[in-house]
Design an enzyme around this catalytic site. Structure first.
Site, PDB file in Angstrom:
ATOM      1  N   GLY A 174       0.817  -1.211   0.000  1.00  0.00           N
ATOM      2  CA  GLY A 174       0.000   0.000   0.000  1.00  0.00           C
ATOM      3  C   GLY A 174       0.846   1.254   0.000  1.00  0.00           C
ATOM      4  O   GLY A 174       1.646   1.476   0.906  1.00  0.00           O
TER       5      GLY A 174
ATOM      6  N   ALA B 167      -6.018  11.159   7.204  1.00  0.00           N
ATOM      7  CA  ALA B 167      -4.713  11.182   6.542  1.00  0.00           C
ATOM      8  C   ALA B 167      -3.599  11.454   7.546  1.00  0.00           C
ATOM      9  O   ALA B 167      -2.514  10.865   7.464  1.00  0.00           O
ATOM     10  CB  ALA B 167      -4.730  12.248   5.449  1.00  0.00           C
TER      11      ALA B 167
ATOM     12  N   GLU C 217     -18.624  17.748   2.013  1.00  0.00           N
ATOM     13  CA  GLU C 217     -17.749  18.410   1.050  1.00  0.00           C
ATOM     14  C   GLU C 217     -18.277  18.259  -0.381  1.00  0.00           C
ATOM     15  O   GLU C 217     -18.312  19.220  -1.143  1.00  0.00           O
ATOM     16  CB  GLU C 217     -16.315  17.870   1.189  1.00  0.00           C
ATOM     17  CG  GLU C 217     -15.670  18.420   2.459  1.00  0.00           C
ATOM     18  CD  GLU C 217     -14.300  17.879   2.780  1.00  0.00           C
ATOM     19  OE1 GLU C 217     -13.867  16.891   2.155  1.00  0.00           O
ATOM     20  OE2 GLU C 217     -13.653  18.435   3.688  1.00  0.00           O
TER      21      GLU C 217
ATOM     22  N   ASP D 157      -5.547   3.381   7.584  1.00  0.00           N
ATOM     23  CA  ASP D 157      -6.952   2.957   7.550  1.00  0.00           C
ATOM     24  C   ASP D 157      -7.112   1.442   7.660  1.00  0.00           C
ATOM     25  O   ASP D 157      -8.216   0.961   7.879  1.00  0.00           O
ATOM     26  CB  ASP D 157      -7.585   3.387   6.217  1.00  0.00           C
ATOM     27  CG  ASP D 157      -8.036   4.830   6.213  1.00  0.00           C
ATOM     28  OD1 ASP D 157      -7.667   5.570   7.144  1.00  0.00           O
ATOM     29  OD2 ASP D 157      -8.761   5.221   5.278  1.00  0.00           O
TER      30      ASP D 157
ATOM     31  N   GLY E 299      -0.230   4.507   0.102  1.00  0.00           N
ATOM     32  CA  GLY E 299      -1.020   5.698   0.455  1.00  0.00           C
ATOM     33  C   GLY E 299      -0.269   6.515   1.489  1.00  0.00           C
ATOM     34  O   GLY E 299       0.966   6.427   1.605  1.00  0.00           O
ATOM     35  N   PHE E 300      -1.005   7.323   2.250  1.00  0.00           N
ATOM     36  CA  PHE E 300      -0.356   8.181   3.255  1.00  0.00           C
ATOM     37  C   PHE E 300       0.502   7.352   4.207  1.00  0.00           C
ATOM     38  O   PHE E 300       1.611   7.739   4.563  1.00  0.00           O
ATOM     39  CB  PHE E 300      -1.420   8.923   4.081  1.00  0.00           C
ATOM     40  CG  PHE E 300      -2.093  10.022   3.319  1.00  0.00           C
ATOM     41  CD1 PHE E 300      -1.485  11.259   3.192  1.00  0.00           C
ATOM     42  CD2 PHE E 300      -3.331   9.825   2.739  1.00  0.00           C
ATOM     43  CE1 PHE E 300      -2.101  12.272   2.491  1.00  0.00           C
ATOM     44  CE2 PHE E 300      -3.952  10.829   2.040  1.00  0.00           C
ATOM     45  CZ  PHE E 300      -3.345  12.060   1.914  1.00  0.00           C
TER      46      PHE E 300
HETATM   47  C1  LIG Z   1     -13.343  11.113  -0.107  1.00  0.00           C
HETATM   48  C2  LIG Z   1     -12.420  11.134   1.082  1.00  0.00           C
HETATM   49  C3  LIG Z   1     -12.035  12.343   1.634  1.00  0.00           C
HETATM   50  C4  LIG Z   1     -11.169  12.381   2.722  1.00  0.00           C
HETATM   51  N1  LIG Z   1     -10.812  13.595   3.227  1.00  0.00           N
HETATM   52  C5  LIG Z   1      -9.936  13.643   4.248  1.00  0.00           C
HETATM   53  C6  LIG Z   1      -9.523  14.884   4.765  1.00  0.00           C
HETATM   54  O1  LIG Z   1      -9.979  15.939   4.306  1.00  0.00           O
HETATM   55  N2  LIG Z   1      -8.603  14.902   5.752  1.00  0.00           N
HETATM   56  C7  LIG Z   1      -8.081  13.742   6.280  1.00  0.00           C
HETATM   57  O2  LIG Z   1      -7.241  13.784   7.177  1.00  0.00           O
HETATM   58  N3  LIG Z   1      -8.478  12.536   5.822  1.00  0.00           N
HETATM   59  C8  LIG Z   1      -9.382  12.460   4.822  1.00  0.00           C
HETATM   60  N4  LIG Z   1      -9.792  11.250   4.343  1.00  0.00           N
HETATM   61  C9  LIG Z   1      -9.231  10.027   4.945  1.00  0.00           C
HETATM   62  C10 LIG Z   1      -7.835   9.757   4.395  1.00  0.00           C
HETATM   63  O3  LIG Z   1      -7.806   9.909   3.010  1.00  0.00           O
HETATM   64  C11 LIG Z   1      -7.430   8.349   4.794  1.00  0.00           C
HETATM   65  O4  LIG Z   1      -7.482   8.238   6.190  1.00  0.00           O
HETATM   66  C12 LIG Z   1      -6.012   8.033   4.311  1.00  0.00           C
HETATM   67  O5  LIG Z   1      -5.986   8.011   2.898  1.00  0.00           O
HETATM   68  C13 LIG Z   1      -5.544   6.691   4.850  1.00  0.00           C
HETATM   69  O6  LIG Z   1      -4.269   6.428   4.352  1.00  0.00           O
HETATM   70  P1  LIG Z   1      -3.804   4.924   4.112  1.00  0.00           P
HETATM   71  O7  LIG Z   1      -2.410   4.993   3.627  1.00  0.00           O
HETATM   72  O8  LIG Z   1      -4.112   4.109   5.299  1.00  0.00           O
HETATM   73  O9  LIG Z   1      -4.765   4.386   2.980  1.00  0.00           O
HETATM   74  P2  LIG Z   1      -4.855   4.860   1.457  1.00  0.00           P
HETATM   75  O10 LIG Z   1      -4.443   6.267   1.327  1.00  0.00           O
HETATM   76  O11 LIG Z   1      -6.218   4.459   1.020  1.00  0.00           O
HETATM   77  O12 LIG Z   1      -3.776   3.967   0.734  1.00  0.00           O
HETATM   78  C14 LIG Z   1      -3.932   2.569   0.613  1.00  0.00           C
HETATM   79  C15 LIG Z   1      -3.137   2.114  -0.581  1.00  0.00           C
HETATM   80  O13 LIG Z   1      -3.179   0.689  -0.623  1.00  0.00           O
HETATM   81  C16 LIG Z   1      -3.364   0.259  -1.950  1.00  0.00           C
HETATM   82  N5  LIG Z   1      -3.986  -1.079  -1.889  1.00  0.00           N
HETATM   83  C17 LIG Z   1      -5.161  -1.404  -1.328  1.00  0.00           C
HETATM   84  N6  LIG Z   1      -5.372  -2.745  -1.423  1.00  0.00           N
HETATM   85  C18 LIG Z   1      -4.303  -3.243  -2.042  1.00  0.00           C
HETATM   86  C19 LIG Z   1      -3.935  -4.566  -2.421  1.00  0.00           C
HETATM   87  N7  LIG Z   1      -4.724  -5.622  -2.162  1.00  0.00           N
HETATM   88  N8  LIG Z   1      -2.753  -4.747  -3.064  1.00  0.00           N
HETATM   89  C20 LIG Z   1      -1.942  -3.690  -3.340  1.00  0.00           C
HETATM   90  N9  LIG Z   1      -2.247  -2.414  -2.988  1.00  0.00           N
HETATM   91  C21 LIG Z   1      -3.403  -2.193  -2.341  1.00  0.00           C
HETATM   92  C22 LIG Z   1      -4.282   1.319  -2.551  1.00  0.00           C
HETATM   93  O14 LIG Z   1      -4.157   1.343  -3.968  1.00  0.00           O
HETATM   94  C23 LIG Z   1      -3.747   2.584  -1.898  1.00  0.00           C
HETATM   95  O15 LIG Z   1      -2.746   3.196  -2.674  1.00  0.00           O
HETATM   96  C24 LIG Z   1     -10.672  11.183   3.256  1.00  0.00           C
HETATM   97  C25 LIG Z   1     -11.060   9.957   2.712  1.00  0.00           C
HETATM   98  C26 LIG Z   1     -11.937   9.930   1.634  1.00  0.00           C
HETATM   99  C27 LIG Z   1     -12.360   8.628   1.051  1.00  0.00           C
END
Ligand SMILES: Cc1cc2nc3c(=O)[nH]c(=O)nc-3n(C[C@H](O)[C@H](O)[C@H](O)COP(=O)(O)OP(=O)(O)OC[C@H]3O[C@@H](n4cnc5c(N)ncnc54)[C@H](O)[C@@H]3O)c2cc1C
Length: 422
Positions: free
Chosen positions: A8, A314, A168, A298, A10-11
């Protein structure tokens, strides 16, 4: 050389990889099913044409180009054997590390609402945002050439879920109608557009204070959004949404902002998952019973100071990613991990131009209006990974803010045009 496998980008995963990359004697493999980081906080701006997709998604290889000890792999992980610190892609390749970090984020949860997954548009990924943008543009194009088709819900947008994402997107749609449609669709009678924000809860932004909630609700109504609270969605059907209280709204565009769950990968790791299908972790972010395995962002239930799980934000993911990197570096040096402590910067939600609510810091210092709007832009710009991304987003926001130009989104997915018109 110790090998760290991160699932993953992401953030959470990306911050972990960047922080670990500072240790030249560590090798890192970052695996993601996309070759970009999607920036969810800006997706509603992509869906409403305020930003282009390239302002909300960034190449992982470009972000990590100056980190020679990080290898990016485009692959979807389908399962894992955590005791062996091994994951397997959906096409059968395996990756094994001395340390394994699970940071696979979450996806929309439809709470088994009949018809919701088939007939509504979630807003979680870049693809969701692009599809939704095309759906909105296609709806407006159709209405522009068929002036009588505004009845039967043709121009009704129903948003399910009045948390920050629902607020939003509703506010941005209101802005689109009030500020931008007259420049773009001269023949379209804007009074026929209806935007309904619905939630089973009795308040919008339920995690915010009563004052912020009241401000947000009044601002939404000023943006032309009808707020419908206190009744859950019973079913989403082609052409309508039915509510528990017996009411129905005719619509061709339902936007689902109703909740999140960890992705399906969490069911294929041989673990019992916790709330929201997420992995319950120890204070040091380690997965219990699986030494060398961590879950962050997440994808994990991480306890805060009060023992309750931290929200899916995030900033939580970003800080957990960095902390996880620190604990892996400590483990490599033979030291025990330290507990993760979240530095709470607060919560905020944008309602529209000059209109936002922010509750800053753990003390929740309340701001509304233009100051909160500026705080939202500033905080989200700092979350962007590169200076170039920040500059480009600010240029787009400034163009929109000062009204110098209107980005008229292209209809690049004509298949999103609603099929049923009266
Ligand atoms: C519409 C929306 C608006 C938001 N607005 C805000 C905000 O304003 N402020 C804030 O703080 N938070 C906000 N959030 C929440 C924030 O975006 C998340 O908490 C944050 O992205 C979590 O980061 P993460 O790295 O855990 O997951 P993610 O950013 O979702 O990254 C997960 C990564 O894992 C990859 N992945 C998933 N499954 C697999 C797999 N099986 N194999 C390989 N790769 C995989 C995905 O492609 C992705 O790149 C928002 C969320 C959404 C949906």
């Amino acid at each position: 050389m110790p090998h760290v496998v991160i699932v993953g980008g992401g953030f959470a995963g990306l911050n972990c990889a960047r922080r670990l990359a500072g240790h030249p004697d560590v090798r890192i493999t970052l695996i993601d099913r996309n070759n970009y980081q999607q920036f969810q906080p800006l997706l509603y701006q992509v869906a409403t044409g305020l930003l282009s997709p390239s302002n909300a998604a960034f190449s992982l290889r470009a972000i990590l180009h100056d980190r020679p000890n990080v290898d990016v792999k485009l692959a979807e992980i389908g399962s894992g054997d955590l005791r062996a610190r091994r994951v397997t892609t959906t096409d059968g390749q395996t990756y094994q590390g001395d340390y394994l970090v699970l940071a696979a984020g979450s996806e929309a949860s439809f709470f088994q609402t009949p018809g919701a997954s088939e007939h509504s548009s979630p807003l979680y990924s870049l693809q969701d945002a692009e599809r939704l943008r095309s759906r909105i543009v296609a709806t407006l194009e159709s209405a522009d050439r068929r002036p009588a088709a505004g009845d039967e819900g043709a121009l009704t947008f129903v948003i399910i879920g009045a948390g920050p994402t629902g607020v939003e997107i509703s506010g941005a749609l209101g802005d689109l109608v009030q500020r931008r449609l007259k420049h773009t669709y001269g023949d379209l009678d804007r009074s026929r557009v209806r935007i309904v924000l619905a939630d089973r809860a009795s308040a919008v932004l339920p995690t915010f204070s009563t004052a912020s909630e009241a401000y947000a609700r009044a601002a939404l109504e000023q943006h032309g959004v009808e707020v419908r609270l206190g009744s859950g969605v019973k079913a989403v059907e082609p052409g309508s949404v039915r509510f528990d209280d017996g009411a129905a709204i005719a619509t061709h565009t339902v936007i689902w902002a109703g909740g999140l769950t960890a992705g399906p990968l969490s069911d294929h790791l041989g673990l019992t998952t916790g709330r929201g299908r997420r992995i319950d972790v120890q204070p040091d972010l380690g997965v219990p019973g699986c030494p060398g395995v961590y879950a962050i962002g997440d994808f994990a239930n991480t306890a805060g100071r009060d023992g309750r799980p931290l929200p899916q934000l995030a900033s939580v993911a970003e800080q957990a990613g960095k902390h996880c990197a620190r604990n892996i570096a400590r483990a490599i040096d033979g030291q025990p991990g330290e507990p993760f402590q979240y530095f709470d910067k607060g919560i905020m939600a944008m309602v529209g131009r000059n209109t936002a609510v922010a509750e800053l810091g753990a003390g929740r210092h309340e701001l509304t209006g233009p100051i909160a709007f500026a705080a939202w832009l500033g905080v989200h710009a700092t979350l962007l990974m590169t200076s170039r991304a920040r500059i480009e987003a600010f240029i787009e926001w400034a163009w929109d803010y000062f009204g110098a130009t209107y980005v008229d989104p292209l209809l690049d997915r004509p298949e999103e045009e609603p099929k049923r018109w009266s």
